[in-house]
Design a protein around this motif. Sequence first.
Motif, mmCIF file in Angstrom:
data_model
loop_
_atom_site.group_PDB
_atom_site.id
_atom_site.type_symbol
_atom_site.label_atom_id
_atom_site.label_comp_id
_atom_site.label_asym_id
_atom_site.label_seq_id
_atom_site.Cartn_x
_atom_site.Cartn_y
_atom_site.Cartn_z
ATOM 1 N N ASP A 232 0.854 -1.132 0.107
ATOM 2 C CA ASP A 232 0.100 0.101 -0.092
ATOM 3 C C ASP A 232 0.745 1.247 -0.002
ATOM 4 O OD1 ASP A 232 -2.105 1.830 0.107
ATOM 5 O OD2 ASP A 232 -2.736 1.323 2.189
ATOM 6 N N PRO A 233 1.581 1.553 -1.062
ATOM 7 C CA PRO A 233 2.455 2.723 -1.072
ATOM 8 C C PRO A 233 1.680 3.995 -0.833
ATOM 9 C CG PRO A 233 3.009 1.344 -2.801
ATOM 10 C CD PRO A 233 1.638 0.661 -2.394
ATOM 11 N N LEU A 234 0.499 4.208 -1.260
ATOM 12 C CA LEU A 234 -0.146 5.341 -0.968
ATOM 13 C C LEU A 234 -0.374 5.837 0.788
ATOM 14 C CD1 LEU A 234 -2.743 5.725 -3.484
ATOM 15 C CD2 LEU A 234 -0.497 6.651 -3.681
ATOM 16 N N SER A 235 -0.465 4.618 1.459
ATOM 17 C CA SER A 235 -0.289 4.684 2.888
ATOM 18 C C SER A 235 1.011 5.515 3.446
ATOM 19 C CB SER A 235 -0.743 3.508 3.464
ATOM 20 O OG SER A 235 0.729 2.549 3.351
ATOM 21 N N ILE A 236 2.107 5.288 2.567
ATOM 22 C CA ILE A 236 3.270 6.154 3.047
ATOM 23 C C ILE A 236 3.151 7.582 2.555
ATOM 24 C CG2 ILE A 236 5.830 6.088 2.499
ATOM 25 C CD1 ILE A 236 4.836 3.521 3.944
ATOM 26 N N HIS A 237 2.377 7.562 1.513
ATOM 27 C CA HIS A 237 2.141 9.252 1.215
ATOM 28 C C HIS A 237 1.419 9.833 2.331
ATOM 29 C CE1 HIS A 237 3.183 8.737 -3.357
ATOM 30 N NE2 HIS A 237 3.300 7.509 -2.715
ATOM 31 N N ARG A 238 0.584 9.315 2.667
ATOM 32 C CA ARG A 238 -0.821 9.894 3.759
ATOM 33 C C ARG A 238 -0.043 9.868 5.161
ATOM 34 N NH1 ARG A 238 -3.984 6.236 1.041
ATOM 35 N NH2 ARG A 238 -3.957 4.757 2.518
ATOM 36 N N GLN A 239 1.393 9.565 5.235
ATOM 37 C CA GLN A 239 2.088 9.695 6.407
ATOM 38 C C GLN A 239 3.030 11.014 6.483
ATOM 39 O OE1 GLN A 239 4.654 6.676 7.794
ATOM 40 N NE2 GLN A 239 3.276 4.876 6.962
ATOM 41 N N GLY A 240 2.627 11.739 5.264
ATOM 42 C CA GLY A 240 3.403 13.104 5.006
ATOM 43 C C GLY A 240 4.340 13.031 4.121
ATOM 44 N N TYR A 241 4.537 14.446 3.778
ATOM 45 C CA TYR A 241 5.617 14.468 2.709
ATOM 46 C C TYR A 241 6.998 13.998 2.839
ATOM 47 C CZ TYR A 241 9.195 17.208 0.142
ATOM 48 O OH TYR A 241 10.160 17.634 -0.383
ATOM 49 N N GLY A 242 7.442 14.413 4.125
ATOM 50 C CA GLY A 242 8.672 13.691 4.432
ATOM 51 C C GLY A 242 9.006 12.534 4.486
ATOM 52 N N MET A 243 8.014 11.780 4.860
ATOM 53 C CA MET A 243 8.081 10.231 4.799
ATOM 54 C C MET A 243 8.016 9.844 3.305
ATOM 55 S SD MET A 243 8.462 7.282 6.440
ATOM 56 C CE MET A 243 8.027 7.687 8.010
ATOM 57 N N MET A 244 7.059 10.408 2.556
ATOM 58 C CA MET A 244 7.056 9.928 1.294
ATOM 59 C C MET A 244 8.444 10.250 0.540
ATOM 60 S SD MET A 244 6.885 11.198 -2.089
ATOM 61 C CE MET A 244 6.436 12.866 -1.818
ATOM 62 N N TRP A 245 8.921 11.642 0.672
ATOM 63 C CA TRP A 245 10.047 11.813 0.250
ATOM 64 C C TRP A 245 11.516 10.894 0.440
ATOM 65 C CZ3 TRP A 245 11.005 15.901 -3.546
ATOM 66 C CH2 TRP A 245 12.506 15.966 -3.671
ATOM 67 N N ALA A 246 11.430 10.863 1.783
ATOM 68 C CA ALA A 246 12.685 9.949 2.239
ATOM 69 C C ALA A 246 12.474 8.606 1.857
ATOM 70 C CB ALA A 246 12.515 9.869 3.937
ATOM 71 N N THR A 247 11.216 8.117 1.641
ATOM 72 C CA THR A 247 11.220 6.585 1.358
ATOM 73 C C THR A 247 11.265 6.486 -0.316
ATOM 74 O OG1 THR A 247 9.674 6.166 3.224
ATOM 75 C CG2 THR A 247 9.493 4.492 1.231
ATOM 76 N N PHE A 248 10.389 7.246 -1.067
ATOM 77 C CA PHE A 248 10.391 7.002 -2.769
ATOM 78 C C PHE A 248 11.184 7.846 -3.406
ATOM 79 C CE2 PHE A 248 6.089 5.384 -0.938
ATOM 80 C CZ PHE A 248 6.457 4.126 -1.049
ATOM 81 N N LEU A 249 11.784 8.899 -2.973
ATOM 82 C CA LEU A 249 12.724 9.989 -4.063
ATOM 83 C C LEU A 249 14.074 9.794 -3.265
ATOM 84 C CD1 LEU A 249 10.077 12.714 -4.434
ATOM 85 C CD2 LEU A 249 10.554 11.025 -5.915
ATOM 86 N N ASP A 250 14.355 9.979 -2.234
ATOM 87 C CA ASP A 250 15.656 9.889 -1.471
ATOM 88 C C ASP A 250 15.945 8.533 -1.257
ATOM 89 O OD1 ASP A 250 16.174 12.731 -1.736
ATOM 90 O OD2 ASP A 250 16.178 12.997 0.117
ATOM 91 N N GLY A 251 15.016 7.754 -1.122
ATOM 92 C CA GLY A 251 15.334 6.439 -0.550
ATOM 93 C C GLY A 251 15.535 5.276 -1.150
ATOM 94 N N GLN A 252 15.393 5.382 -2.607
ATOM 95 C CA GLN A 252 15.526 4.260 -3.420
ATOM 96 C C GLN A 252 16.565 4.582 -4.683
ATOM 97 O OE1 GLN A 252 12.324 2.729 -6.115
ATOM 98 N NE2 GLN A 252 11.138 4.935 -5.473
ATOM 99 N N ASN A 253 16.993 3.583 -5.363
ATOM 100 C CA ASN A 253 17.519 3.552 -6.676
ATOM 101 C C ASN A 253 17.013 2.541 -7.451
ATOM 102 O OD1 ASN A 253 19.729 5.535 -6.137
ATOM 103 N ND2 ASN A 253 20.880 3.795 -5.183
#
Length: 525
Positions: A482-503
């Motif tokens: 449920d990736p969108l549940s990560i989005h709903r935790q806030g921008y910081g969590m979304m950014w850290a996980t799916f933008l800064d956090g992956q290759n």
Amino acid sequence: MKSGRNESSSKKLVSAGAAAWLLLPLLVLVVLKTDSLPQITLYSVDGVAPSPASDGEKDVAVADSIKDSNREQQFLAVNGEVDVSSVNSDSKNEKHFLAMNGEKDASLINSDVAAPAMRSNLSCNFSSVRMNICGMEGDVRIQGKASTVYVVSVSDYRPENSTVIIRPYPRKWEIPTMELVREITVRSTAPPREPGSSATNAMEDDTAPPAPRCTVTHDVPAVVFSTGGYSMNFFHAMTDVVVPLYNTARRYEGRVQLLATNYDRKWIAKFRHVLGALSSYPVIDLDADAAVRCFPSAHVGIESHMELSIDPALSFHGNTMMDFRDFLRSAYSLKRSWTTPVSRNNSSSSSSRKPRLVILLRRHSRAMTNEGDAMAAATEAGFEVVPAGPEVFGDMGKFAEVVNSCDVMVGVHGAGLTNMVFLPHNGTVVQIIPWGGMKWPCFHALGRPVPDMGLRYVEYEASAEETTLKDVYPRDHAVFTDPLSIHRQGYGMMWATFLDGQNVTLDIGRFRGVMEQLYQSVTLA
């Protein structure tokens, strides 16, 4: 600070169910097509200044747009390694485009007398979600160090409601961003009194002192903008400053004086080709300028319609993003206006021209871990591959030439894809979308503008098997289920996980298939 967004200063994502995401594109269109309409509030020196909307009015006018704008802000990719701030040491033309306060040019005459008496008018637009902007004509005096623009009335000045505050950067829905931009006060005022005279008109009072006397008089219009905000990120430089500046200043065909607040010498040098094509005069560092400069007209703020786009219905001359890209091609003396498809059979010969593909290589986040295999796959499909790592982005003029020589650009979602503005018309942009429910935001930021530029758009969406997150989280984690549940935790969590956090580790077989189809589409049988 990370490029584009400091997590501590970013607004949280508006909580919404997964179903709400399906409605967001429609919501964006509604916001962009309504809130940006030119509902001009007229404000003249013989009238009443428009007052900011009440809190209730703001809530009604901005509530829906903020929902989408927050997401828009939060998903606009930023990538420091593709925005190297260093500039080419070859500065033959740089001096002309850096501020030269006090130095004479064809637009001004030194003067220690007041400008000729005339009636002045001021009109402001506060209706757009993106920007506040004021236009004025008549007797306009700009005192840079005081961050004040005076619009002088001769006979019917009224002191009440005579001041407007503007931050000349078009992201007004992003409060933390706008706080990085210096305020400009636009003031309707009485003309200066002659030495030894006293106020004889009841309208002249001490609550609004008269305008200062001119020390420099220009015979061209002025445009006041800012190089603050997030303009050091290439995406934001283009969408927040360069495109809006083109919208505002291009109509004057070089006969316009640009004045920059939050003046950044590196930014001015980096974009010297654009600035030189818009104005025949050096950009003035407004914050350091001690002169009182008088102009026949001025714009405070610049016209922004949407992310990396122009709405021809709102543009002064009906300009489009294709017109803007033609302007860039002229500014950078780029050779190719259109792609020229090559014969599929001839292009397979080592002695014949092959379609060129530039592949953007990121570092630190959203990098392709198997970039060598990806380049080999593109080569096997028939392309001449041009690798572009962070080291090539520092000299924008030279990299613009590289991009313009190519037919296709490929890259993982990020600010580097903004270099698509230099592709020839009918070129192709391939955006690789990282895992994590990122399809819509990535498309909105860097996919939706592509057709307006006269380019073609292809998406490659990474699967759960192609993200390095699979090495960090178990497969039953919400990151996968449920990736969108990560989005709903806030921008910081979304950014850290799916933008800064992956290759991204591309499935080379799948990627090769996309490259082969792309090759077929850009060549002739």
